[in-house]
Design a protein around this motif. Structure first.
Motif, PDB file in Angstrom:
ATOM      1  N   ILE A 294       0.806  -1.227   0.156  1.00 25.91           N
ATOM      2  CA  ILE A 294      -0.090  -0.157  -0.054  1.00 25.91           C
ATOM      3  C   ILE A 294       0.842   1.419   0.027  1.00 25.91           C
ATOM      4  O   ILE A 294       1.755   1.349   0.908  1.00 25.91           O
ATOM      5  N   GLY A 295       0.512   2.255  -0.743  1.00 28.11           N
ATOM      6  CA  GLY A 295       1.453   3.402  -1.073  1.00 28.11           C
ATOM      7  C   GLY A 295       0.776   4.579  -0.224  1.00 28.11           C
ATOM      8  O   GLY A 295      -0.583   4.913  -0.621  1.00 28.11           O
TER       9      GLY A 295
ATOM     10  N   LYS B 119      -0.454   4.520  12.164  1.00 34.33           N
ATOM     11  CA  LYS B 119      -2.001   4.505  11.886  1.00 34.33           C
ATOM     12  C   LYS B 119      -2.263   3.576  10.522  1.00 34.33           C
ATOM     13  O   LYS B 119      -3.378   3.203  11.032  1.00 34.33           O
ATOM     14  N   VAL B 120      -1.449   3.838   9.834  1.00 37.65           N
ATOM     15  CA  VAL B 120      -1.681   2.822   8.548  1.00 37.65           C
ATOM     16  C   VAL B 120      -1.736   1.413   8.849  1.00 37.65           C
ATOM     17  O   VAL B 120      -2.564   0.673   8.567  1.00 37.65           O
ATOM     18  N   VAL B 121      -0.851   1.090   9.871  1.00 36.58           N
ATOM     19  CA  VAL B 121      -0.541  -0.219  10.121  1.00 36.58           C
ATOM     20  C   VAL B 121      -1.689  -0.530  10.960  1.00 36.58           C
ATOM     21  O   VAL B 121      -2.388  -1.733  10.887  1.00 36.58           O
TER      22      VAL B 121
ATOM     23  N   LEU C  92       2.269  -8.706   8.483  1.00 36.12           N
ATOM     24  CA  LEU C  92       2.447  -7.356   8.239  1.00 36.12           C
ATOM     25  C   LEU C  92       3.955  -6.858   8.416  1.00 36.12           C
ATOM     26  O   LEU C  92       4.759  -7.295   9.255  1.00 36.12           O
ATOM     27  N   LEU C  93       4.627  -6.794   7.086  1.00 39.20           N
ATOM     28  CA  LEU C  93       6.068  -6.482   6.902  1.00 39.20           C
ATOM     29  C   LEU C  93       6.440  -5.232   7.272  1.00 39.20           C
ATOM     30  O   LEU C  93       7.593  -4.781   7.739  1.00 39.20           O
TER      31      LEU C  93
ATOM     32  N   VAL D 140       3.842   0.316   2.547  1.00 39.98           N
ATOM     33  CA  VAL D 140       3.549  -0.416   3.580  1.00 39.98           C
ATOM     34  C   VAL D 140       3.181  -1.832   3.059  1.00 39.98           C
ATOM     35  O   VAL D 140       2.574  -1.737   2.457  1.00 39.98           O
ATOM     36  N   ARG D 141       3.961  -2.848   3.667  1.00 40.26           N
ATOM     37  CA  ARG D 141       3.789  -4.221   2.728  1.00 40.26           C
ATOM     38  C   ARG D 141       3.282  -5.072   3.760  1.00 40.26           C
ATOM     39  O   ARG D 141       3.643  -5.096   5.058  1.00 40.26           O
TER      40      ARG D 141
END
Length: 115
Positions: free
Chosen positions: A1-2, A11-13, A39-40, A52-53
């Motif tokens: 995700i970019g 917050k994204v994670v 979640l990498l 975020v990968r």
């Protein structure tokens, strides 16, 4: 995700984890999910995004169904939280076109072919 550089990766994670738990609770998708969210974290920085990968292990040939639904739900959650995806960016390099473009210079006299 970019995501945009101004976004909090924590917050994204957290949003990605919430969406995965929601998906895991859905009886339509649960049978196809074989494990937890892998979640990498922050994978790389690009010109316009922080990447975020994450991954979800699924039954064979179900990765597209699960992945599309995860992405759909993630978009909805990001909208709710005000998280911005990275804006698409296209850079074009070259000489500007138009009336301000200088004319192409003629070849020097030594290079001209005599007729």
């Amino acid at each position: 995700i970019g995501v945009d550089y101004q976004e909090s990766t924590d917050k994204v994670v957290a949003a990605m984890r919430e969406v995965f738990e929601d998906l895991l609770g859905d009886p339509a998708y649960r049978p196809n999910i074989l494990g937890g969210l892998d979640l990498l974290g922050v994978d790389r920085f690009t010109d316009n995004a922080v990447r975020v990968r994450a991954g979800i292990k699924t039954r064979a040939l179900k990765q597209w169904d699960v992945g599309r639904e995860f992405n759909r739900r993630l978009k909805i959650r990001f909208d709710e939280l005000g998280i911005q995806f990275a804006p698409p960016q296209r850079l074009v390099y070259g000489a500007p076109m138009g009336p301000s473009t200088p004319p192409i210079a003629e070849k020097p006299a030594a290079e001209k072919v005599a007729s």
